[in-house]
Design an enzyme around this catalytic site. Structure first.
Site, PDB file in Angstrom:
ATOM      1  N   CYS A   1      -0.376  -3.028  18.808  1.00  0.00           N
ATOM      2  CA  CYS A   1      -0.256  -4.076  19.817  1.00  0.00           C
ATOM      3  C   CYS A   1      -1.559  -4.867  19.971  1.00  0.00           C
ATOM      4  O   CYS A   1      -2.645  -4.358  19.699  1.00  0.00           O
ATOM      5  CB  CYS A   1       0.061  -3.448  21.163  1.00  0.00           C
ATOM      6  SG  CYS A   1       1.516  -2.411  21.135  1.00  0.00           S
TER       7      CYS A   1
ATOM      8  N   ARG B   1      -2.690  -7.471  13.131  1.00  0.00           N
ATOM      9  CA  ARG B   1      -2.676  -6.074  13.569  1.00  0.00           C
ATOM     10  C   ARG B   1      -1.312  -5.435  13.364  1.00  0.00           C
ATOM     11  O   ARG B   1      -1.188  -4.217  13.416  1.00  0.00           O
ATOM     12  CB  ARG B   1      -3.054  -5.994  15.055  1.00  0.00           C
ATOM     13  CG  ARG B   1      -4.487  -6.410  15.345  1.00  0.00           C
ATOM     14  CD  ARG B   1      -4.698  -6.626  16.814  1.00  0.00           C
ATOM     15  NE  ARG B   1      -4.580  -5.396  17.590  1.00  0.00           N
ATOM     16  CZ  ARG B   1      -5.599  -4.650  17.980  1.00  0.00           C
ATOM     17  NH1 ARG B   1      -6.815  -4.998  17.644  1.00  0.00           N
ATOM     18  NH2 ARG B   1      -5.427  -3.579  18.703  1.00  0.00           N
TER      19      ARG B   1
ATOM     20  N   TRP C   1       3.942  -3.621  19.093  1.00  0.00           N
ATOM     21  CA  TRP C   1       4.313  -2.792  17.946  1.00  0.00           C
ATOM     22  C   TRP C   1       5.046  -1.606  18.562  1.00  0.00           C
ATOM     23  O   TRP C   1       4.441  -0.788  19.245  1.00  0.00           O
ATOM     24  CB  TRP C   1       3.044  -2.356  17.230  1.00  0.00           C
ATOM     25  CG  TRP C   1       3.234  -1.761  15.871  1.00  0.00           C
ATOM     26  CD1 TRP C   1       3.459  -2.422  14.709  1.00  0.00           C
ATOM     27  CD2 TRP C   1       3.167  -0.373  15.537  1.00  0.00           C
ATOM     28  NE1 TRP C   1       3.546  -1.525  13.672  1.00  0.00           N
ATOM     29  CE2 TRP C   1       3.372  -0.266  14.151  1.00  0.00           C
ATOM     30  CE3 TRP C   1       2.964   0.805  16.275  1.00  0.00           C
ATOM     31  CZ2 TRP C   1       3.379   0.956  13.474  1.00  0.00           C
ATOM     32  CZ3 TRP C   1       2.964   2.014  15.594  1.00  0.00           C
ATOM     33  CH2 TRP C   1       3.179   2.074  14.214  1.00  0.00           C
TER      34      TRP C   1
ATOM     35  N   ASN D   1      -1.577  -2.068  25.926  1.00  0.00           N
ATOM     36  CA  ASN D   1      -1.692  -1.403  24.627  1.00  0.00           C
ATOM     37  C   ASN D   1      -1.904   0.074  24.884  1.00  0.00           C
ATOM     38  O   ASN D   1      -2.615   0.436  25.821  1.00  0.00           O
ATOM     39  CB  ASN D   1      -2.921  -1.908  23.853  1.00  0.00           C
ATOM     40  CG  ASN D   1      -2.722  -3.288  23.282  1.00  0.00           C
ATOM     41  OD1 ASN D   1      -1.654  -3.875  23.449  1.00  0.00           O
ATOM     42  ND2 ASN D   1      -3.742  -3.802  22.635  1.00  0.00           N
ATOM     43  N   GLY D   2      -1.356   0.922  24.025  1.00  0.00           N
ATOM     44  CA  GLY D   2      -1.558   2.361  24.180  1.00  0.00           C
ATOM     45  C   GLY D   2      -0.274   3.039  24.597  1.00  0.00           C
ATOM     46  O   GLY D   2       0.822   2.473  24.475  1.00  0.00           O
TER      47      GLY D   2
ATOM     48  N   GLU E   1      -7.003   5.429  -3.985  1.00  0.00           N
ATOM     49  CA  GLU E   1      -7.013   4.143  -3.290  1.00  0.00           C
ATOM     50  C   GLU E   1      -6.164   3.110  -4.041  1.00  0.00           C
ATOM     51  O   GLU E   1      -5.434   2.324  -3.430  1.00  0.00           O
ATOM     52  CB  GLU E   1      -8.469   3.669  -3.127  1.00  0.00           C
ATOM     53  CG  GLU E   1      -8.651   2.298  -2.506  1.00  0.00           C
ATOM     54  CD  GLU E   1      -8.029   2.148  -1.121  1.00  0.00           C
ATOM     55  OE1 GLU E   1      -7.641   3.141  -0.509  1.00  0.00           O
ATOM     56  OE2 GLU E   1      -7.923   0.991  -0.669  1.00  0.00           O
TER      57      GLU E   1
ATOM     58  N   LYS F   1      -3.035   1.211  -2.254  1.00  0.00           N
ATOM     59  CA  LYS F   1      -2.930  -0.264  -2.175  1.00  0.00           C
ATOM     60  C   LYS F   1      -1.632  -0.722  -2.801  1.00  0.00           C
ATOM     61  O   LYS F   1      -0.919  -1.563  -2.271  1.00  0.00           O
ATOM     62  CB  LYS F   1      -4.131  -0.862  -2.922  1.00  0.00           C
ATOM     63  CG  LYS F   1      -4.784  -2.036  -2.374  1.00  0.00           C
ATOM     64  CD  LYS F   1      -5.457  -1.954  -1.042  1.00  0.00           C
ATOM     65  CE  LYS F   1      -5.487  -0.698  -0.284  1.00  0.00           C
ATOM     66  NZ  LYS F   1      -6.132  -0.607   0.951  1.00  0.00           N
TER      67      LYS F   1
ATOM     68  N   GLU G   1       1.385   0.165  -0.518  1.00  0.00           N
ATOM     69  CA  GLU G   1       1.514  -0.525   0.776  1.00  0.00           C
ATOM     70  C   GLU G   1       1.836  -2.011   0.644  1.00  0.00           C
ATOM     71  O   GLU G   1       2.540  -2.549   1.479  1.00  0.00           O
ATOM     72  CB  GLU G   1       0.339  -0.280   1.719  1.00  0.00           C
ATOM     73  CG  GLU G   1      -1.019  -0.661   1.249  1.00  0.00           C
ATOM     74  CD  GLU G   1      -2.095  -0.358   2.291  1.00  0.00           C
ATOM     75  OE1 GLU G   1      -3.246  -0.225   1.892  1.00  0.00           O
ATOM     76  OE2 GLU G   1      -1.794  -0.287   3.498  1.00  0.00           O
TER      77      GLU G   1
ATOM     78  N   HIS H   1      -0.497  19.493 -14.601  1.00  0.00           N
ATOM     79  CA  HIS H   1      -0.053  20.622 -13.771  1.00  0.00           C
ATOM     80  C   HIS H   1       1.185  20.268 -12.953  1.00  0.00           C
ATOM     81  O   HIS H   1       1.475  20.930 -11.960  1.00  0.00           O
ATOM     82  CB  HIS H   1      -1.193  21.081 -12.855  1.00  0.00           C
ATOM     83  CG  HIS H   1      -2.363  21.603 -13.609  1.00  0.00           C
ATOM     84  ND1 HIS H   1      -2.312  22.777 -14.345  1.00  0.00           N
ATOM     85  CD2 HIS H   1      -3.608  21.106 -13.810  1.00  0.00           C
ATOM     86  CE1 HIS H   1      -3.487  22.982 -14.936  1.00  0.00           C
ATOM     87  NE2 HIS H   1      -4.285  21.968 -14.628  1.00  0.00           N
TER      88      HIS H   1
ATOM     89  N   LYS I   1      -2.754  -2.934  11.410  1.00  0.00           N
ATOM     90  CA  LYS I   1      -4.151  -2.914  10.984  1.00  0.00           C
ATOM     91  C   LYS I   1      -4.930  -1.789  11.647  1.00  0.00           C
ATOM     92  O   LYS I   1      -5.720  -1.115  11.020  1.00  0.00           O
ATOM     93  CB  LYS I   1      -4.798  -4.263  11.304  1.00  0.00           C
ATOM     94  CG  LYS I   1      -6.236  -4.391  10.830  1.00  0.00           C
ATOM     95  CD  LYS I   1      -6.310  -4.460   9.323  1.00  0.00           C
ATOM     96  CE  LYS I   1      -7.733  -4.522   8.791  1.00  0.00           C
ATOM     97  NZ  LYS I   1      -7.779  -4.155   7.357  1.00  0.00           N
TER      98      LYS I   1
HETATM   99  C1  F6R Z   1      -4.894   0.951   4.025  1.00  0.00           C
HETATM  100  C2  F6R Z   1      -5.446   0.918   5.362  1.00  0.00           C
HETATM  101  C3  F6R Z   1      -5.288   2.124   6.200  1.00  0.00           C
HETATM  102  C4  F6R Z   1      -6.580   2.372   7.000  1.00  0.00           C
HETATM  103  C5  F6R Z   1      -6.383   3.551   7.970  1.00  0.00           C
HETATM  104  C6  F6R Z   1      -7.653   3.875   8.704  1.00  0.00           C
HETATM  105  O1  F6R Z   1      -5.087  -0.255   3.363  1.00  0.00           O
HETATM  106  O2  F6R Z   1      -5.981  -0.061   5.779  1.00  0.00           O
HETATM  107  O3  F6R Z   1      -4.955   3.238   5.437  1.00  0.00           O
HETATM  108  O4  F6R Z   1      -7.602   2.654   6.096  1.00  0.00           O
HETATM  109  O5  F6R Z   1      -5.380   3.232   8.885  1.00  0.00           O
HETATM  110  O6  F6R Z   1      -8.111   2.770   9.417  1.00  0.00           O
HETATM  111  P1  F6R Z   1      -9.605   2.683   9.922  1.00  0.00           P
HETATM  112  O7  F6R Z   1     -10.473   2.576   8.721  1.00  0.00           O
HETATM  113  O8  F6R Z   1      -9.645   1.470  10.788  1.00  0.00           O
HETATM  114  O9  F6R Z   1      -9.876   3.952  10.678  1.00  0.00           O
END
Ligand code: F6R
Length: 596
Positions: free
Chosen positions: A2, A28, A74, A100-101, A469, A473, A476, A492, A591
């Protein structure tokens, strides 16, 4: 997650400011949006879905007011419907609230309010707040005390903003969910995140947990839980408003991938002395940890895996834990340091792990991108990665900056021998990333394999976090199945998944044992007809077994992970683009993940 925006003092423009702020918060992640305009009365407009739906509704039925609050939701409590969108109102319609929360004890409060005759219009936990404010106002409280009394009843995490008919002010409260005030000469703003009002001001005040604020057009006050005035520092945001725009790129993610050279330079600036090989990170003091535990989630977890490798190479025991699993970690021993790696500094799982670490007596360090974030404020020490704002939901430049910052951290707090070569490699890295961006053939690879059934990524040592990673990427932003493995683990089990329809990306850099062994793993997948894309600096003969080669420049081992990862970012980006995905706002993702 949110987002909140609010403003007072932009008469005639309040609605525009709110809607613009909401659009800046879109990154976000959200599934509904709404605004409330106040003054003499309070009017609320809200819609499920994209902000465009809200805009259309406001065009059909314009509203005005000298004070306003807005929200992107959200969903947590109740589906994304118009009714569940914020702002929420009380029975009289004179109070509007965004939140928010999560309010953990909302059900018992709601039962009590319903029994007292209040009508509820949504499934949300938030809606108890305007009704609690209504009850306090009815008992004679002024709006400020009414919000304080309402908040007194709440358990959980919240950033709350409220407006009340007849008062040209916004009332806010913060507990465990970020809120920042923006100050201008004749207007004040508030938001969950600076980009929401950065176009109007760069002067900000970060609220702390337990603080309340009242915003008027030409004044603002912050008070603590007991109502005592708190003297707050006014900070200046170091980045420009343009940094939150796309600057001509099709997507924020592509722009942020291309911002990596600058981000890496900023991370290094003023922190290294190449001649002496020393690293001096402001405010870290003499940490000298005897052991290190890393906690993080998602992309930051991959960076943390890399950070722990650096410490282990320096002879210091180091482990990495998924923040959400930290409860099962062994207690930090002796003079151990617990490092939370978190771009946003607001990830609930990571904050909770860091709090647990403090509770266990450990010193804590936040490696974060966000000045004034909860992680930065709560930890004993902070190392800023200085990547600048990242709007794309998928982390890109911040991963590169995290790796660079973790190199500095390890070099500065666990020195082994002469660091000059490593520092020189970090200094050369921005230029090498630029070269790679200019010459990458990742788009051709994306074209070739866009129809693949799944993608696998393999690497050893520092390239293992890169493989993880790369897969994250890919999944997602393309919504395709992708997995990363330690190259040696393939045989394995995962090898059973490998077919001619599953390209395998193999990171092979240097000419050491790990690289040679990875070439062996490449032969294994090649023998099973899987297409192989080698991401390599050409120091082995992996190209003999690869269908496609993505070049990375030769460098010191501490810098190669960043370079290989840039190629993988580009492959994922171009694949997602070819597939027509929502690259900057992938489905179901947010985000900043502020719930556990
Ligand atoms: C992937 C991504 C998420 C964040 C995760 C942690 O592209 O962005 O996996 O890395 O939600 O977020 P932070 O770094 O803000 O704690």
């Amino acid at each position: 997650m949110c987002g909140i925006i609010g403003c007072v003092g932009r008469d005639g423009e309040t609605l525009d400011v709110l809607v613009h702020g909401l659009s800046k918060l879109e990154y976000r992640g959200y599934d509904s949006a709404g605004v409330a305009l106040g003054g003499n009365g309070v009017s609320v407009t809200k819609r499920s879905g994209r902000i465009e739906r809200l805009r259309d509704a406001l065009e059909d039925d314009p509203v005005e007011g000298s004070v306003g609050i807005g929200h992107t939701r959200w969903s947590t409590h109740g589906p994304p419907t118009d009714a569940n969108a914020h702002p929420h109102r009380d029975c009289t319609g004179d109070v509007a609230v965004v939140h928010n929360g999560i309010i953990e004890n909302y059900q018992s409060i709601r039962d009590e309010l319903v029994a007292a005759g209040h009508d509820f219009a949504s499934d949300t936990d938030t809606e108890v707040v305007p009704h609690l404010v209504e009850a306090a106002l009815a008992d004679g409280a002024d709006p400020e005390s009414a919000l304080r009394q309402a908040v007194d009843r709440l358990e959980g995490s919240f950033a709350i903003a409220a407006i009340v008919a007849g008062t040209a002010a916004v009332f806010v409260a913060r507990n465990d969910s970020p809120l920042v005030l923006g100050l201008d000469d004749d207007a004040t703003y508030l938001a969950s995140d600076v980009p929401a009002f950065r176009d109007y001001t760069d002067r900000v005040v970060y609220l702390a947990d337990g603080e309340f604020a009242r915003l008027d057009a030409d004044d603002w006050t912050v008070t603590d839980e007991t109502g005592q005035r708190v003297q707050k520092e006014v900070d200046t945001v170091s980045w420009d408003a343009e940094e939150t725009g796309k600057s001509g790129y099709d997507h924020f993610m592509l722009k942020e991938i291309h911002e990596q050279p600058r981000a890496l330079r900023q991370c290094l600036r003023g922190r290294v002395d190449e001649l002496s090989g020393s690293v001096d990170i402001e405010d870290l003091g003499d940490l000298s940890p005897t052991g290190v535990q890393f906690v993080a989630c998602g992309t930051s977890y991959h960076a943390a895996l890399y950070g722990a490798q650096l410490y282990r190479q320096a002879g210091i025991p180091a482990q990495t834990f998924l923040a959400s699993e930290y409860a099962t970690a062994p207690p930090p021993i002796g003079d151990a340091l617990v490092v939370g790696v978190t771009q946003s500094g607001e990830t609930a799982d990571t904050l909770s792990a860091l709090r647990e670490a403090r509770h266990r007596g450990a010193r804590t360090l936040a490696v974060t991108n966000t000045v004034g974030s909860t992680a930065a404020r709560e930890c004993d020490h902070t190392l800023y990665i200085r990547a600048g704002p990242e709007i794309g939901v998928a982390a890109s430049k911040t991963f590169a900056s995290q790796l660079s910052a973790l190199n500095l951290l390890a070099l500065g707090t666990a020195p082994v021998g002469d660091a000059r070569e490593a520092i020189a490699a970090l200094r050369d890295l921005p230029g090498q990333v630029q070269e790679l961006l200019d010459e990458s053939r990742a788009q051709e690879v994306a074209q070739l394999y866009q129809d693949a059934g799944a993608y696998f990524f393999i690497g050893r040592g520092h390239q293992h976090p890169v493989a993880l990673e790369g897969a994250l990427k890919m999944k997602e932003i393309t919504y395709k199945h992708a997995e990363g493995f330690a190259a040696g683990e393939l045989k394995h089990g995962p090898l059973a998944l490998v077919t001619e329809n599953t390209p395998v990306f193999a990171m092979v850099v240097g000419d050491g044992e790990q690289a040679r062994k990875t070439v062996g793993n490449v032969k294994e997948v090649e023998a099973r007809d899987a297409p192989v894309v080698a991401v390599t600096d050409g120091q082995t003969d992996v190209d003999r077994y690869a269908d496609y080669v993505l070049d990375v420049p030769e460098t010191h081992p501490c810098a190669s992970a960043v370079l290989a990862n840039v190629q993988l970012q580009l492959v994922s980006y171009h694949t997602a683009k070819l597939l027509g995905r929502s690259i900057d706002k992938p489905r179901n993702l947010a985000k900043s993940v502020t719930v556990e």
